[in-house]
Scaffold this motif. Structure first.
Motif, PDB file in Angstrom:
ATOM      1  N   GLY A  74       1.183  -1.451   0.470  1.00 21.67           N
ATOM      2  CA  GLY A  74       0.020  -0.023  -0.422  1.00 21.67           C
ATOM      3  C   GLY A  74       0.755   0.909  -0.250  1.00 21.67           C
ATOM      4  O   GLY A  74       0.739   1.860   0.991  1.00 21.67           O
ATOM      5  N   ALA A 117      10.270  10.742   0.391  1.00 25.28           N
ATOM      6  CA  ALA A 117       9.712  11.226  -0.708  1.00 25.28           C
ATOM      7  C   ALA A 117       9.369  12.601  -0.498  1.00 25.28           C
ATOM      8  O   ALA A 117       8.490  12.848   0.110  1.00 25.28           O
ATOM      9  CB  ALA A 117       8.798  10.532  -2.229  1.00 25.28           C
ATOM     10  N   VAL A 280       1.800  -9.645   3.438  1.00 20.49           N
ATOM     11  CA  VAL A 280       1.855 -11.143   2.756  1.00 20.49           C
ATOM     12  C   VAL A 280       2.910 -11.915   2.868  1.00 20.49           C
ATOM     13  O   VAL A 280       4.125 -11.235   2.410  1.00 20.49           O
ATOM     14  CB  VAL A 280       1.419 -10.694   1.423  1.00 20.49           C
ATOM     15  N   PRO A 313       8.114  -4.455  -3.066  1.00 22.38           N
ATOM     16  CA  PRO A 313       9.983  -4.118  -4.285  1.00 22.38           C
ATOM     17  C   PRO A 313       9.681  -5.423  -4.221  1.00 22.38           C
ATOM     18  O   PRO A 313       9.900  -6.420  -3.490  1.00 22.38           O
ATOM     19  CB  PRO A 313      10.340  -2.801  -2.675  1.00 22.38           C
ATOM     20  N   ILE A 320       8.797 -14.067  -1.521  1.00 21.44           N
ATOM     21  CA  ILE A 320       7.333 -14.289  -1.346  1.00 21.44           C
ATOM     22  C   ILE A 320       6.284 -15.194  -2.474  1.00 21.44           C
ATOM     23  O   ILE A 320       5.962 -15.496  -2.217  1.00 21.44           O
ATOM     24  CB  ILE A 320       5.934 -13.178  -0.755  1.00 21.44           C
ATOM     25  N   VAL A 340      18.367   3.970   4.355  1.00 19.55           N
ATOM     26  CA  VAL A 340      18.421   4.994   4.361  1.00 19.55           C
ATOM     27  C   VAL A 340      17.638   5.864   5.692  1.00 19.55           C
ATOM     28  O   VAL A 340      15.981   5.759   5.799  1.00 19.55           O
ATOM     29  CB  VAL A 340      17.079   5.932   3.681  1.00 19.55           C
ATOM     30  N   TYR A 391      18.359  14.303   4.391  1.00 23.50           N
ATOM     31  CA  TYR A 391      18.836  12.946   3.658  1.00 23.50           C
ATOM     32  C   TYR A 391      19.821  12.329   3.358  1.00 23.50           C
ATOM     33  O   TYR A 391      20.810  13.733   3.782  1.00 23.50           O
ATOM     34  CB  TYR A 391      17.939  12.780   2.039  1.00 23.50           C
ATOM     35  N   LEU A 477      11.325   6.330  -8.322  1.00 22.40           N
ATOM     36  CA  LEU A 477      10.302   7.619  -8.254  1.00 22.40           C
ATOM     37  C   LEU A 477       8.986   7.285  -8.527  1.00 22.40           C
ATOM     38  O   LEU A 477       8.561   6.753  -8.936  1.00 22.40           O
ATOM     39  CB  LEU A 477      10.288   8.688 -10.099  1.00 22.40           C
TER      40      LEU A 477
HETATM   41  C1  LIG Z   1      14.732   8.751   0.700  1.00 20.67           C
HETATM   42  C2  LIG Z   1      14.071   8.405  -0.177  1.00 20.67           C
HETATM   43  C3  LIG Z   1      14.118  10.199  -1.041  1.00 20.67           C
HETATM   44  C4  LIG Z   1      13.129   9.991  -1.935  1.00 20.67           C
HETATM   45  N1  LIG Z   1      12.914  11.198  -2.719  1.00 20.67           N
HETATM   46  C5  LIG Z   1      11.807  11.110  -4.165  1.00 20.67           C
HETATM   47  C6  LIG Z   1      11.774  12.033  -4.384  1.00 20.67           C
HETATM   48  O1  LIG Z   1      11.465  12.988  -4.660  1.00 20.67           O
HETATM   49  N2  LIG Z   1      10.280  12.321  -5.668  1.00 20.67           N
HETATM   50  C7  LIG Z   1      10.051  11.413  -6.337  1.00 20.67           C
HETATM   51  O2  LIG Z   1       9.612  11.247  -7.050  1.00 20.67           O
HETATM   52  N3  LIG Z   1      10.440  10.229  -5.634  1.00 20.67           N
HETATM   53  C8  LIG Z   1      11.014   9.873  -4.552  1.00 20.67           C
HETATM   54  N4  LIG Z   1      12.127   9.056  -3.616  1.00 20.67           N
HETATM   55  C9  LIG Z   1      11.158   7.598  -4.248  1.00 20.67           C
HETATM   56  C10 LIG Z   1      10.115   6.928  -4.344  1.00 20.67           C
HETATM   57  O3  LIG Z   1       9.502   7.413  -2.844  1.00 20.67           O
HETATM   58  C11 LIG Z   1       9.368   5.838  -4.588  1.00 20.67           C
HETATM   59  O4  LIG Z   1       9.678   5.531  -5.580  1.00 20.67           O
HETATM   60  C12 LIG Z   1       7.500   5.213  -4.139  1.00 20.67           C
HETATM   61  O5  LIG Z   1       7.604   6.141  -2.749  1.00 20.67           O
HETATM   62  C13 LIG Z   1       7.461   4.146  -4.156  1.00 20.67           C
HETATM   63  O6  LIG Z   1       6.616   3.821  -4.413  1.00 20.67           O
HETATM   64  P1  LIG Z   1       6.088   2.081  -4.195  1.00 20.67           P
HETATM   65  O7  LIG Z   1       4.445   2.493  -4.103  1.00 20.67           O
HETATM   66  O8  LIG Z   1       5.844   1.606  -5.411  1.00 20.67           O
HETATM   67  O9  LIG Z   1       6.765   1.435  -3.075  1.00 20.67           O
HETATM   68  P2  LIG Z   1       6.697   1.613  -2.054  1.00 20.67           P
HETATM   69  O10 LIG Z   1       6.988   2.600  -1.127  1.00 20.67           O
HETATM   70  O11 LIG Z   1       8.137   0.647  -1.363  1.00 20.67           O
HETATM   71  O12 LIG Z   1       5.539   0.775  -1.448  1.00 20.67           O
HETATM   72  C14 LIG Z   1       5.585  -1.022  -0.679  1.00 20.67           C
HETATM   73  C15 LIG Z   1       4.903  -1.229   0.056  1.00 20.67           C
HETATM   74  O13 LIG Z   1       4.173  -2.322   0.539  1.00 20.67           O
HETATM   75  C16 LIG Z   1       4.598  -2.564   1.726  1.00 20.67           C
HETATM   76  N5  LIG Z   1       5.215  -3.928   2.010  1.00 20.67           N
HETATM   77  C17 LIG Z   1       6.018  -4.819   1.181  1.00 20.67           C
HETATM   78  N6  LIG Z   1       5.997  -6.273   2.278  1.00 20.67           N
HETATM   79  C18 LIG Z   1       5.009  -6.310   2.271  1.00 20.67           C
HETATM   80  C19 LIG Z   1       4.611  -7.379   2.301  1.00 20.67           C
HETATM   81  N7  LIG Z   1       4.695  -8.474   2.549  1.00 20.67           N
HETATM   82  N8  LIG Z   1       2.603  -7.597   2.443  1.00 20.67           N
HETATM   83  C20 LIG Z   1       2.001  -6.171   2.609  1.00 20.67           C
HETATM   84  N9  LIG Z   1       2.831  -4.990   2.432  1.00 20.67           N
HETATM   85  C21 LIG Z   1       3.893  -5.320   2.162  1.00 20.67           C
HETATM   86  C22 LIG Z   1       5.367  -1.728   2.217  1.00 20.67           C
HETATM   87  O14 LIG Z   1       5.134  -1.078   3.549  1.00 20.67           O
HETATM   88  C23 LIG Z   1       5.226  -0.445   1.837  1.00 20.67           C
HETATM   89  O15 LIG Z   1       3.776   0.560   1.857  1.00 20.67           O
HETATM   90  C24 LIG Z   1      12.574   9.070  -2.494  1.00 20.67           C
HETATM   91  C25 LIG Z   1      12.915   7.839  -1.799  1.00 20.67           C
HETATM   92  C26 LIG Z   1      13.406   7.602  -0.131  1.00 20.67           C
HETATM   93  C27 LIG Z   1      13.441   6.465   0.181  1.00 20.67           C
END
Ligand SMILES: Cc1cc2nc3c(=O)[nH]c(=O)nc-3n(C[C@H](O)[C@H](O)[C@H](O)COP(=O)(O)OP(=O)(O)OC[C@H]3O[C@@H](n4cnc5c(N)ncnc54)[C@H](O)[C@@H]3O)c2cc1C
Length: 516
Positions: A74, A117, A280, A313, A320, A340, A391, A477
């Motif tokens: 989520g 982010a 999960v 990720p 899994i 981080v 950061y 991103l």
């Molecule tokens: C320090 C930092 C700075 C950043 N700055 C920027 C920025 O300025 N601009 C930008 O566009 N992007 C930025 N990013 C990147 C951006 O945050 C990510 O690309 C984006 O938030 C990823 O979203 P996502 O939903 O793909 O993955 P995630 O945010 O990794 O979401 C995955 C979700 O899956 C859940 N999960 C994991 N394992 C399980 C499981 N087994 N069962 C159920 N749920 C699970 C996690 O808890 C998480 O909520 C940054 C990232 C970081 C770490």
């Protein structure tokens, strides 16, 4: 600032390790009887994920619920997939009690700040989604400064180049770097550049150029220059030199404002389909369904779905999902993620309004941003607190630092003292410091990941789509997470409609549709 004033600084650490962490006594002495400075904990939980990693076998009960689409994870990817699938039969499972993943905001006394982010780009997929759900992201409207050697230099890569606090030769080398980077044809040279490290390009210039990118890179794509693909180095060099950073937009709280709003929009109608605290542990595809087992309130539960969208990720997905082709599993496992610790430092008065994202090479942190930058000049806005977000990406070899209370304490103390030593006006003590730990926060943009490894790791199977921002690129991103999730939602509808061919085509197009 008097000793008694300093005693009131509070230190809060958030993360999955259940231990507190008072601030480094050497920096901010805390009296032994200081109950008011007790530490509170909250944050990312990965105890069950670690059991999965360690090969623990969870019981897999029979399916107690059937849905068309299971969305695993989520973060912004999972939430936007759910949004695009409004009105369909989906269930979203998220391991944390809160949603948002790496785009998650917290608040101090009602003032939002980001725990990862930071910003988005005007007219990106994420910006369009934000608008659609009623958010108007505001322009940052300022190129990034650099603070180094006690000097603040505005507009680092254009107007500021000649003012950087380095020798004449070094400044000439910075200028030569900008000229050379602008000669690169990114489209033509993409594969070649993505096959080698950024250091291959940087070797020709003054060490200060590499030093600068060793701040910018870890903060933007999780990797230091020796691990960075030369492709993303050249992409971002051109982006900064051309001034494309002028398209950046955001609200206070960073991109957590988008996930927060997505939850607000989805909750009233689909609250029962958004399940937090649901980790999960196994995803098993068979002939006509996918069985997903998750642990919720200490109980294993299985749901049967016609299709599954993996928005986790890949380092988790690889562990899994059963029956992955070996080549795909290996590609997922090859992906690297940087640890981080995010540090928010809170002051009870305004101390800095000169720049939004401030690059500080050579310190324990890479850059810091002003949380409420885009609303700071709005009429009637008088914030009580100043929140600066630091950061501080670590090297992979330093990951264990996040597990140890003592190490976190030392590290946060170093960030504060490095900040206070940057400029004389930063010799101010905060009232609170918050540290949010993530062990595998950011996909690292290493050579080969964008043009090769990603294509194998993210290939959908008959019933499983592999989303998450790490299916996009070239760096991690939020807008890539949204773009890929849009494709995931369309893919799911095509598969459910019995059209596997067009679904596979669409998924392939989403992977090869580059954003630049
Ligand atoms: C320090 C930092 C700075 C950043 N700055 C920027 C920025 O300025 N601009 C930008 O566009 N992007 C930025 N990013 C990147 C951006 O945050 C990510 O690309 C984006 O938030 C990823 O979203 P996502 O939903 O793909 O993955 P995630 O945010 O990794 O979401 C995955 C979700 O899956 C859940 N999960 C994991 N394992 C399980 C499981 N087994 N069962 C159920 N749920 C699970 C996690 O808890 C998480 O909520 C940054 C990232 C970081 C770490």
């Amino acid at each position: 600032m008097s000793q008694s004033r300093r005693d009131f600084i509070k230190f809060v650490i958030a993360g999955s390790v259940a231990s507190g962490c008072p601030i480094d006594r050497a920096l901010i002495p805390i009296p032994a009887d200081a109950d008011s400075r007790a530490v509170s904990l909250e944050g990312e939980h990965f105890a069950i994920c670690h059991q999965v990693r360690d090969g623990h076998s969870f019981p897999k009960p029979g399916a107690s619920r059937k849905v068309d689409i299971a969305i695993i994870g989520g973060g912004i990817a999972g939430l936007s997939a759910a949004y695009f699938l409004r009105g369909k039969d989906w269930l979203l499972l998220e391991k944390e009690e809160h949603f948002g993943g790496n785009a998650y905001q917290e608040e101090f006394q009602g003032q939002p700040y980001s725990t990862a982010a930071a910003y988005d780009f005007r007219n990106s997929a994420c910006d369009h989604l934000a608008k659609e759900i009623g958010l108007h992201l505001l322009p940052i409207d300022m190129p990034d400064p650099t603070i180094d050697k006690g000097v603040y230099t505005p507009d680092t890569w254009r107007g500021g180049l000649s003012q950087l606090p380095y020798s004449k030769d070094t400044i000439a080398s910075f200028k030569k770097f900008t000229e050379d980077m602008m000669k690169i044809d990114l489209r033509k040279q993409m594969f070649e550049l993505d096959s080698k490290p950024f250091t291959d390009l940087l070797g020709a210039y003054a060490p200060e150029v590499t030093r600068w990118w060793d701040a910018y890179g870890p903060s933007n794509w999780g990797a230091f220059t020796e691990d960075t693909t030369a492709f993303i180095g050249a992409v971002d060099a051109q982006y900064l030199i051309k001034g494309d950073d002028s398209t950046r937009v955001i609200l206070p709280g960073g991109l957590g404002c988008v996930t927060k709003k997505l939850v607000e929009v989805l909750q009233p109608k689909y609250g029962e389909r958004l399940l937090g605290g649901a980790t999960v542990v196994s995803v098993v595809p068979d002939a006509d369904s996918v069985r997903i087992t998750y642990v919720h309130e200490d109980k294993p539960i299985t749901v049967s779905a016609k299709v599954a969208l993996m928005c986790t990720p890949k380092f988790i997905t690889a562990r899994i999902v059963s029956a992955l082709p070996n080549e795909q599993k290996q590609a997922m496992r090859r992906m690297r993620y940087a640890p981080v610790p995010m540090i928010n430092i809170i002051f009870d008065k305004q101390i800095y309004r000169k720049g939004y994202d401030n690059w500080c090479p050579g310190n324990s942190f890479t850059d810091f941003i002003v949380a409420d930058w885009t609303i700071r000049n709005q009429p009637g806005y008088h914030p009580k607190y100043e929140i600066l977000t630091f950061y501080s990406t670590l090297r992979e070899s330093q990951r264990a630092l996040l597990l140890e209370e003592e190490d976190c304490r030392t590290f946060a103390g170093k960030v504060l003292s490095d900040f206070q030593n940057l400029l004389p006006e930063f010799h101010v003590d905060p009232i609170e410091i918050r540290l949010y730990r993530r062990g595998h926060a950011m996909m690292m943009a290493v050579p080969g990941q964008f043009t090769q490894n990603r294509m194998i790791a993210s290939r959908p199977t008959d019933r499983i789509f592999f989303g998450n921002s790490d299916s996009g690129g070239p760096e991690s991103l939020s807008t890539e997470a949204v773009r890929i999730s849009h494709a995931a939602a369309e893919w799911a509808e095509l598969v459910l409609a019995g059209k596997p061919g067009p679904a596979a085509e669409l998924a392939h197009k989403a992977l090869t549709d580059f954003v630049f």
